[in-house]
Enzyme design. Structure first.
Site, mmCIF file in Angstrom:
data_model
loop_
_atom_site.group_PDB
_atom_site.id
_atom_site.type_symbol
_atom_site.label_atom_id
_atom_site.label_comp_id
_atom_site.label_asym_id
_atom_site.label_seq_id
_atom_site.Cartn_x
_atom_site.Cartn_y
_atom_site.Cartn_z
ATOM 1 N N SER A 282 42.565 47.809 38.618
ATOM 2 C CA SER A 282 41.704 46.650 38.354
ATOM 3 C C SER A 282 42.502 45.372 38.559
ATOM 4 O O SER A 282 43.741 45.378 38.616
ATOM 5 C CB SER A 282 41.167 46.701 36.921
ATOM 6 O OG SER A 282 42.226 46.533 35.995
ATOM 7 N N HIS A 283 41.801 44.252 38.646
ATOM 8 C CA HIS A 283 42.471 42.977 38.920
ATOM 9 C C HIS A 283 43.498 42.627 37.845
ATOM 10 O O HIS A 283 44.606 42.188 38.146
ATOM 11 C CB HIS A 283 41.433 41.856 39.038
ATOM 12 C CG HIS A 283 40.550 41.994 40.233
ATOM 13 N ND1 HIS A 283 41.025 42.356 41.473
ATOM 14 C CD2 HIS A 283 39.214 41.818 40.388
ATOM 15 C CE1 HIS A 283 40.023 42.398 42.337
ATOM 16 N NE2 HIS A 283 38.913 42.085 41.700
ATOM 17 N N VAL A 284 43.144 42.821 36.579
ATOM 18 C CA VAL A 284 44.078 42.446 35.520
ATOM 19 C C VAL A 284 45.314 43.346 35.547
ATOM 20 O O VAL A 284 46.432 42.895 35.267
ATOM 21 C CB VAL A 284 43.387 42.478 34.134
ATOM 22 C CG1 VAL A 284 43.070 43.896 33.686
ATOM 23 C CG2 VAL A 284 44.247 41.771 33.096
#
Length: 679
Positions: A282-284
């Site tokens: 995921s982006h985070v």
């Protein structure tokens, strides 16, 4: 309901008399329940109660006579069921896993009978029963499979809890204020209502069984997403989202109860611990690794509670790829973190070069250059004709850098331009509410005829369908999607991210990559070096059903994950089954992808900050994994995962460096839609 009681004591002398409209045999079923209501072994009672509720359920939907009585009967059956389960807790302490799973299955079915909009719960029940059969057959994957459905059930319970809170709590607040009820009592009103229902009973059983599953599946108590050794002061927060724009003046380790997957890591934060389950890709997660921030999921509730008890205290964390140890430390031992996320650290110097409009509103893939488009477009054009023939690459055209400014300066958009300038002035004064207003203003832009003409020529010339051929409405949808991509320059995450590294936001330019959507069966993201362990000999990938937005966006649940050694590409190793309840699907359409000059700067985790928008809306589908060949057909799964790994390896060899690859699978064929250097 036609019953009467004689004598004294619990249920003594209760008789069931026939009631008009009830199914034949229903009185006998209730007699069976009464005969077994005090049995030490609860299984016959539980099964009888469920059968009675199943028989009663259609009547509750048809508004028969004596509806109130039927509702109260159903409530009584549900209450008796919960009491029987709670009475069985002690007996389950030493029970075999199959026994506990069976009880969970019964409680799931009872819950499904107690709520409307229960499609997700029913698919959870179906999957759980499948896992139970796998356990009975000693399938070596049963615990891993059951863990995915346990996680999905928890997501469903959390979603229902939030739904009930939104429905009931406002009324509780209103009535509480009128009746002068103590605020603490008002605050827990909805929570107590939920606690008295089947959902709480199910949650208690899941909490008991989770450690058993993790032990059998050898999953441990941690998933370490970014294994960085850090020291910092513990700060407990409810949501990472709520503090993502905050700056901490000393090294901070956040214990965040909620992490969705699209948040920024706040300045000064050197570690994030959460019980939530964001995807490893995921982006985070990617931003945590790029920023050298410890990021991990803790599955053990007691460990998490202990960490929360260290709020405001200084801890040192030492992770491996699968575990974390921590200890309280003295301030004198605290070393200045080397993380660029800590204020005073030395973040890599990055800068943007202002891009100009070079006279073309649209260009074909053959015209892609660094002056016209970002790395996303250039990389996809580079792959065309160079990847193996069995890997598809979608046809692409682009709306180049500078086009937004050119459109904004057109006389058609004079009022919009003036409005945006005023809003930018407010933004310069740190009125951040202007960000949303700028995004709305961008959506009012009108398309110059020359843009429409050139884009049509390039799309048709590249063999892509032109939206306008199917009517003005489709072109308007396409134009709105283009504007939404441009507008995403001013989304909060992106804006604050550029501020954090002191990039000039005005210099950020947005090209738009235009591709025909492959109506995917599955979507995937590959990191050709395992991001958790740093093992360059091993590919790590995640796969979801449908379009990839559920993987890279803030959609709940986990993707299917696997690793594959580069010298054994035919032997992928499954790490986890999917728990995402929702899949996104779309008919044949066009997608407009953000391609800024800030997404692939070395030392800046800019990828994923901006929006990619399909011309048509996706359909959200509640997923049934029990019939999905990727889940239930080992041969099919091995073939698909191996093909994904091979595609990633081929692209890594083409570039000569680790790659972050996104793609889809349709009818068994792998398509790569973008690749970038893995940071």
């Amino acid at each position: 309901m036609g019953y009467k009681s004689e004598g004294e004591g619990f249920m003594v002398g209760v008789q069931i008399n026939p009631v008009k409209g009830l199914p034949s045999g229903f009185p006998e079923l209730l007699e069976f329940v009464l005969d077994h209501v005090e049995d030490k072994s609860p299984e016959p009672l539980l099964e009888g109660l469920l059968e009675a509720r199943v028989e009663l359920h259609p009547l509750l939907l048809d508004s028969p006579e004596r509806m109130k009585d039927l509702i109260f009967l159903d409530i009584a059956l549900d209450s008796t069921f919960r009491t029987a389960i709670e009475r069985s807790y002690e007996r389950l302490n030493d029970a075999a896993p199959e026994k506990i799973m069976y009880f969970i299955s019964l409680v799931l079915e009872n819950l499904a009978l107690s709520i409307d909009d229960n499609e997700d719960i029913l698919y959870c029940l179906k999957g759980w029963n499948q896992a139970l059969e796998m356990a009975k057959q000693n399938d070596d994957q049963w615990a891993l499979y059951a863990k995915a459905f346990l996680d999905r059930i928890r997501l469903a319970l959390a979603s229902k809890g939030e739904q009930y809170h939104n429905i009931m709590q406002p009324s509780a607040e209103y009535l509480g204020s009128l009746l002068s009820i103590d605020q603490w009592a008002v605050n827990i009103f909805t929570e107590e209502i939920i606690r008295g229902g089947s959902a709480a009973t199910l949650s208690a059983l899941l909490n008991r069984f989770d450690p058993v599953l993790r032990n059998v599946a050898q999953l441990g108590s941690w998933q370490v997403i970014s294994p960085i050794e850090v020291s910092g002061y513990v700060v407990v927060v409810d949501e990472l989202l709520a503090v993502q724009n905050k700056s901490y003046d000393k090294p901070t380790i956040l214990v965040a109860k909620s992490v969705k997957g699209e948040e920024e890591i706040p300045d000064g934060v050197v570690g994030v611990i959460t019980p939530d389950m964001p995807d490893v890709l995921s982006h985070v997660s990617v931003r945590a690794r790029n920023s050298k921030v410890l990021f991990a999921t803790c599955f053990d509730h007691s460990t998490l509670s202990e960490l929360e008890g260290y709020d405001q205290k200084l801890l040192s964390f030492k992770p491996t790829s699968a575990d974390i140890t921590y200890r309280e430390t003295a301030e004198s031992e605290l070393q200045q973190s080397s993380s660029p996320n800590v204020e005073g650290g030395h973040a890599p110097s990055v800068s943007l070069v202002k891009k100009k409009f070079l006279g073309k509103y649209a260009i074909s893939a053959e015209e892609f250059s660094d002056e016209m488009v970002g790395a996303k477009s250039r990389n996809i054009a580079y792959l065309k004709g160079k990847v193996p023939s069995w890997v598809g690459v979608p046809t692409s055209v682009a709306i180049p850098f500078g086009t937004f400014d050119k459109v904004l300066s057109d006389g058609l958009n004079k009022e919009v331009a003036q409005n945006i300038e005023k809003l930018k002035s407010r933004l310069a004064q740190e009125d951040f509410s202007a960000l949303g207003e700028i995004r709305k203003a961008v959506l009012n832009l009108a398309a110059p005829m020359q843009l429409v003409k050139e884009l049509k020529e390039k799309m048709l010339g590249s063999g892509m369908p032109w939206p306008g051929d199917e009517g003005d409405q489709l072109w308007e949808q396409a134009w709105m999607a283009i504007k939404k991509v441009w507008a995403s320059k001013w989304n909060e995450r992106a804006y604050f991210s550029t501020r954090k590294v002191k990039l000039d936001h005005e210099y950020l330019s947005m090209a738009v990559l235009v591709q025909e959507i492959v109506n995917a069966d599955y979507a995937f993201v590959i990191h050709t070096t395992n991001p958790s362990s740093g093992d360059s000999s091993e590919i790590y990938a995640e796969v979801v059903k449908g379009l990839g937005e559920t993987l890279v966006g803030a959609y709940p649940g986990r993707a299917m994950s696997f690793v594959c050694k580069k010298d054994e590409l035919d032997s992928p190793k499954l790490l986890g089954y999917p728990s995402k309840p929702i899949g996104l699907f779309i008919r044949r359409s066009i997608i407009f992808r953000s391609d800024s000059n800030g997404e692939d700067l070395e030392g800046y985790a800019g990828a994923g900050l901006y929006d990619s928008v399909p011309m048509d809306e996706e359909d959200e589908v509640v997923l049934d994994y029990t019939t999905d060949p990727l889940i239930v057909d080992h041969g099919f799964r091995n073939s698909i995962l191996s093909s994904i790994a091979r595609a990633g390896h081929a692209i890594e060899e083409l570039y000569g460096s680790p790659q972050d690859v996104e793609g889809v699978v349709k009818d068994g064929k792998v398509y790569v839609v973008q690749t970038r250097p893995q940071m």
